[in-house]
Design a protein around this motif. Structure first.
Motif, short mmCIF file in Angstrom:
data_model
loop_
_atom_site.label_atom_id
_atom_site.label_comp_id
_atom_site.label_asym_id
_atom_site.label_seq_id
_atom_site.Cartn_x
_atom_site.Cartn_y
_atom_site.Cartn_z
N VAL A 584 36.27 36.98 38.48
CA VAL A 584 35.57 38.53 39.59
C VAL A 584 34.59 37.80 40.02
O VAL A 584 33.57 37.72 39.05
CB VAL A 584 35.92 39.37 38.72
CG1 VAL A 584 35.11 40.44 39.63
CG2 VAL A 584 37.44 39.59 38.81
N ALA A 585 33.56 37.39 41.35
CA ALA A 585 32.78 36.83 41.17
C ALA A 585 31.91 38.58 41.24
O ALA A 585 32.14 38.72 42.96
CB ALA A 585 32.78 36.25 42.57
N ASN A 586 31.00 38.90 40.72
CA ASN A 586 29.96 40.02 40.84
C ASN A 586 29.08 39.67 41.51
O ASN A 586 28.21 39.32 40.81
CB ASN A 586 30.16 40.65 39.86
CG ASN A 586 31.70 41.27 39.01
OD1 ASN A 586 32.24 41.89 39.62
ND2 ASN A 586 31.71 41.19 37.88
N HIS A 610 45.84 37.73 34.45
CA HIS A 610 44.33 38.19 33.25
C HIS A 610 42.71 37.85 34.14
O HIS A 610 43.23 36.75 34.35
CB HIS A 610 44.71 37.47 31.62
CG HIS A 610 43.31 37.19 30.99
ND1 HIS A 610 43.35 38.18 30.12
CD2 HIS A 610 42.71 36.39 31.14
CE1 HIS A 610 42.14 37.57 29.73
NE2 HIS A 610 40.99 36.88 30.23
N VAL A 611 42.25 38.99 34.45
CA VAL A 611 41.51 39.32 35.04
C VAL A 611 39.98 38.39 33.93
O VAL A 611 39.58 39.49 32.39
CB VAL A 611 40.53 40.33 35.17
CG1 VAL A 611 39.39 39.91 35.81
CG2 VAL A 611 41.39 40.92 36.16
N ILE A 612 39.22 37.49 33.85
CA ILE A 612 38.60 37.22 32.91
C ILE A 612 36.89 37.61 32.42
O ILE A 612 36.98 38.48 34.07
CB ILE A 612 37.25 35.71 33.76
CG1 ILE A 612 38.82 34.63 33.80
CG2 ILE A 612 36.52 34.76 32.75
CD1 ILE A 612 38.54 33.39 34.26
N ILE A 634 42.22 31.79 41.40
CA ILE A 634 41.75 32.74 41.81
C ILE A 634 40.85 33.39 41.72
O ILE A 634 40.00 33.65 40.75
CB ILE A 634 43.24 33.38 41.87
CG1 ILE A 634 44.07 33.53 42.08
CG2 ILE A 634 42.57 34.84 42.93
CD1 ILE A 634 45.14 34.39 42.42
N VAL A 635 39.63 33.61 42.49
CA VAL A 635 38.76 34.09 43.07
C VAL A 635 38.28 35.45 43.86
O VAL A 635 38.98 35.35 45.10
CB VAL A 635 37.76 33.17 43.15
CG1 VAL A 635 36.08 33.72 43.19
CG2 VAL A 635 37.20 31.81 42.27
N VAL A 636 37.96 36.23 42.98
CA VAL A 636 37.73 37.41 43.87
C VAL A 636 36.26 37.77 43.95
O VAL A 636 35.94 37.86 42.78
CB VAL A 636 38.58 38.59 43.20
CG1 VAL A 636 38.31 40.34 44.14
CG2 VAL A 636 39.85 38.57 42.81
N VAL A 664 40.77 32.45 47.37
CA VAL A 664 39.32 33.26 47.68
C VAL A 664 39.91 34.83 48.00
O VAL A 664 40.66 34.71 49.79
CB VAL A 664 37.97 32.56 48.65
CG1 VAL A 664 37.48 34.16 48.16
CG2 VAL A 664 38.18 31.21 47.75
N VAL A 665 39.92 35.61 47.87
CA VAL A 665 40.12 37.50 48.25
C VAL A 665 39.07 37.77 47.96
O VAL A 665 37.75 37.80 47.06
CB VAL A 665 41.12 37.59 46.31
CG1 VAL A 665 41.50 38.61 47.23
CG2 VAL A 665 42.46 37.02 46.48
N LEU A 666 38.77 38.79 49.27
CA LEU A 666 37.53 39.57 49.17
C LEU A 666 38.19 41.02 48.98
O LEU A 666 39.46 41.55 49.44
CB LEU A 666 37.01 39.57 50.39
CG LEU A 666 36.14 39.74 51.20
CD1 LEU A 666 34.79 39.87 49.62
CD2 LEU A 666 35.20 40.81 51.58
#
Length: 708
Positions: A584-586, A610-612, A634-636, A664-666
């Motif tokens: 997850v790219a916060n 599993h969300v890192i 996967i990157v969100v 890549v997910v937005l």
């Protein structure tokens, strides 16, 4: 001062300073808080039954309904069939015991009878016949567990040490009803048990079997003949033993609503009344031997109203047919819903079962099964049986529900809901009548069709998470450990016979009388002489008449789609050594992304990802560096919507330059114009609360290489 003389005066003037508001006044005040919306837009809830639940119910809502002044025990038994409710005798603790062999059943039964069980419920394993031509692939998970019973030796092992003169029994005999009944009676004869003291139900429900399996191995008229033989024998020898079961479970477990359950159960009961009357059994004799079996769903007040409406409808029908007072009283076995139970987070099933059982008791069921919390996983153990059994004890001994007669009576909400359900069910019932009764309606596929349509709406709401299943489609726990259970399987070691021919059976001398004349007395003699249930069953299935075939309902649990996602993720972990990973790219400050980040975590964990553990990133370079060390496919991207146009294209380009196949997910629901821009920049998908979570997760699992 005479305190007693002052009390009426105090009560009379207590609220004089507080004028009673009218409904219109309440409405005006309520709508002010809704910021321009109306009550109907915001506070009215539509149910699967087509009932618009109001936010407020008043005395005026029930003034048009009859029977509201009746007492418990009075026609039409809206408030229960006994004037004292459960005060004289609580509901029967009727827990299903479904172990695979008679010895295991006996051990569990003796243990449970010593610890609170008051009605013995043997579940049979129906494996004597099959028709592969109609087997449905999506029904492979149907619970076919149960006790295999075939010979008098099996009965001896199953009931060893159990006095059936003292313990009421319930057995839904499935398609083998007539042979099983005869064998059971032969066993009782062998044990010198007094038939007059046998209570409960050993009954068959051919229509219920037909709608579940899609076929019967004998013509429907032959089924009615067998029911009449069983009922006639019971009348003459065991007057306290019911012989006919009406199951509403198939419609509930296939996703139907309360209106459908009621209408189809009532229509089935009426079908049995009519057909057995044609076999010279009176309405009173048939009606008093019908055992209605309903599931109890999760809509608490709807389920209470369902049982009250069921008694009302049945009483009116039987009275119209000329049945006496006892015949008008419906006997109801309640079973907490199998459809609502889950494999994941199974201890939550304890809470589900408790609230469902609570509704059943308030609704006035006569006997009750509370699901074990591990029902969806496999066969229960002693611990899970104990917890389910003790749920009855808590509701009775600690919550004191047996001390109050019809606690729901007089509630403006529940009374309105009861009559609304009754009216809607009666309307659907009349449609069944116009088709020629329940059997003809099933042949035309009418009940199956409308249940299927309701089930589709339910499943869509589950998949989109409008209907929430704790621990499954919301609040998942990826760290839970599910204990292994004995598997529930459709496989068996018995022979599946082909009943399309008549040369498969070796005719035994001792059952020749039964072959010549299919009476109950002859069947009992044959069983006593050593004929097995299979022997008797094969004889009755020799028929030149066409056997019925319909489209069966699809039995399923609501949680199954999301459980399949978790299973696929589990298989992925077996192959790779870890859960599928999501980075997850916060972007920006915590206040910019916190709510979206929480949504993303739960969304992906529902699918077994599993969300890192999340961090806050201030620059694109920092974000990409952390992604490179994550080993995630996967990157969100999560951040403030207003910043997306500036950040997303550059960030996506940097991610794809490092690993082109990265998904890549937005997080967000941008406008159509912005969506096109982000897709052009390389965004593969979008998630937000309004998406169909299941379908989106399936797609993301495919893109992430988790499933094909």
């Amino acid at each position: 001062m005479n305190v007693k003389s002052e009390i009426p005066k105090i009560k009379q003037h207590l609220f004089d300073d507080f004028p009673t508001p009218t409904f219109q006044q309440w409405r005006e005040v309520a709508e002010k808080t809704l910021k321009g919306a109306t009550i109907e837009e915001k506070l009215v809830t539509d149910t699967y039954e087509g009932v618009a639940l109001q936010p407020l119910y008043r005395k005026e809502d029930i003034e048009k309904y009859p029977y509201l002044s009746t007492m418990p025990g009075d026609f039409p038994y809206l408030r229960g069939t006994h004037e004292s409710g459960f005060q004289q005798e609580p509901w029967k603790v009727c827990q299903e015991i479904a172990y695979s062999n008679p010895e295991e059943f006996n051990l569990a039964a003796q243990n449970d009878l010593e610890k609170g069980l008051t009605m013995l419920h043997l579940v049979l394993n129906e494996t004597r016949w099959s028709d592969p031509a109609i087997a449905l692939p999506d029904q492979k998970k149907v619970n076919l567990s149960g006790v295999s019973m075939d010979s008098l030796q099996d009965f001896q092992q199953a009931f060893q040490g159990i006095n059936l003169e003292e313990v009421p029994i319930f057995i839904e005999t499935g398609i083998s009803g007539f042979p099983f009944f005869a064998s059971f009676i032969a066993y009782l004869q062998q044990q010198n048990q007094d038939f007059n003291r046998i209570r409960g139900c050993i009954g068959m429900d051919p229509i219920g079997q037909l709608v579940q399996k899609g076929v019967l191995p004998y013509p429907i008229n032959q089924a009615f003949e067998m029911m009449s033989e069983m009922t006639r024998w019971s009348l003459n020898h065991s007057p306290e033993l019911k012989t006919i079961v009406v199951q509403a479970h198939p419609y509930h477990d296939a996703g139907g609503n309360a209106v459908q359950e009621l209408a189809f159960a009532i229509a089935t009961g009426l079908q049995y009344l009519r057909n057995l009357k044609n076999h010279d059994i009176s309405i009173d004799d048939v009606a008093q031997r019908i055992f209605f079996s309903f599931s109890i769903g999760s809509n608490f007040f709807m389920e209470i109203a369902k049982f009250r409406a069921a008694r009302l409808l049945w009483a009116k029908i039987v009275k119209e047919l000329g049945g006496n007072e006892n015949s008008q009283k419906m006997f109801i076995q309640g079973r907490t819903s199998a459809r609502t139970k889950t494999i994941h987070d199974p201890y939550v099933n304890i809470l589900r079962g408790t609230t469902e059982a609570f509704a059943g008791v308030i609704g006035g069921v006569n006997s009750l099964h509370v699901s074990t919390f591990d029902e969806a996983i496999g066969l229960p153990d002693e611990f899970s049986r104990r917890i389910a059994r003790n749920t009855h004890m808590i509701l009775d001994k600690e919550a004191n529900l047996s001390k109050v007669t019809d606690p729901a009576g007089g509630s403006w909400y529940i009374e309105t809901l009861t009559y609304t359900l009754a009216e809607k069910s009666w309307e659907l019932f009349q449609q069944i009548e116009e088709l020629g009764g329940m059997y003809n309606a099933l042949l035309e596929g009418f009940p199956q069709d409308i249940v299927s349509k309701t089930a589709d709406v339910r499943m869509e709401n589950i998949k989109s998470r409008k209907d929430k299943i704790i621990g499954t489609n919301i609040y998942p726990n990826l760290n839970e450990k599910i204990e292994s259970h004995d598997s529930i399987s459709a496989s068996n070691d018995k022979v599946n016979y082909n009943y399309s021919t008549v040369d498969y059976f070796y005719i035994k001398d001792e059952i020749q009388d039964f072959i010549n004349n299919h009476t109950m007395e002859n069947a009992i003699k044959a069983a006593s002489a050593g004929a097995s249930i299979d022997d008797l069953f094969q004889v009755i299935c020799i028929s030149i008449e066409q056997t019925p075939s319909v489209c069966p309902v699809r039995i399923h649990r609501g949680a199954e789609p999301f459980e399949s996602l978790r299973e696929d993720a589990k298989e992925y972990k077996k192959r790779t050594g870890h859960h599928p990973l999501v980075f997850v790219a916060n972007i920006g400050s915590v206040s910019n992304y916190k709510s979206w980040a929480d949504f993303v975590t739960e969304f992906f964990e529902v699918g077994g990802f599993h969300v890192i553990p999340q961090e806050s990133y201030q620059t694109i370079t920092e974000t990409v560096d952390q992604f490179r060390s994550s080993n995630s496919g996967i990157v969100v991207i999560v951040g403030k919507n207003e910043d997306y146009l500036e950040l997303v294209p550059s960030l996506v380009r940097s991610i794809k330059e490092y690993k082109k196949e990265t998904v890549v997910v937005l997080a967000g629901n941008p406008s159509e114009k912005d969506t096109a821009l982000y897709i052009e920049a390389g965004v593969d998908d979008f998630i937000h609360p309004n998406v169909n979570a299941y379908e989106k997760l399936v797609d993301l699992q495919k893109k992430g290489g988790i499933r094909e």
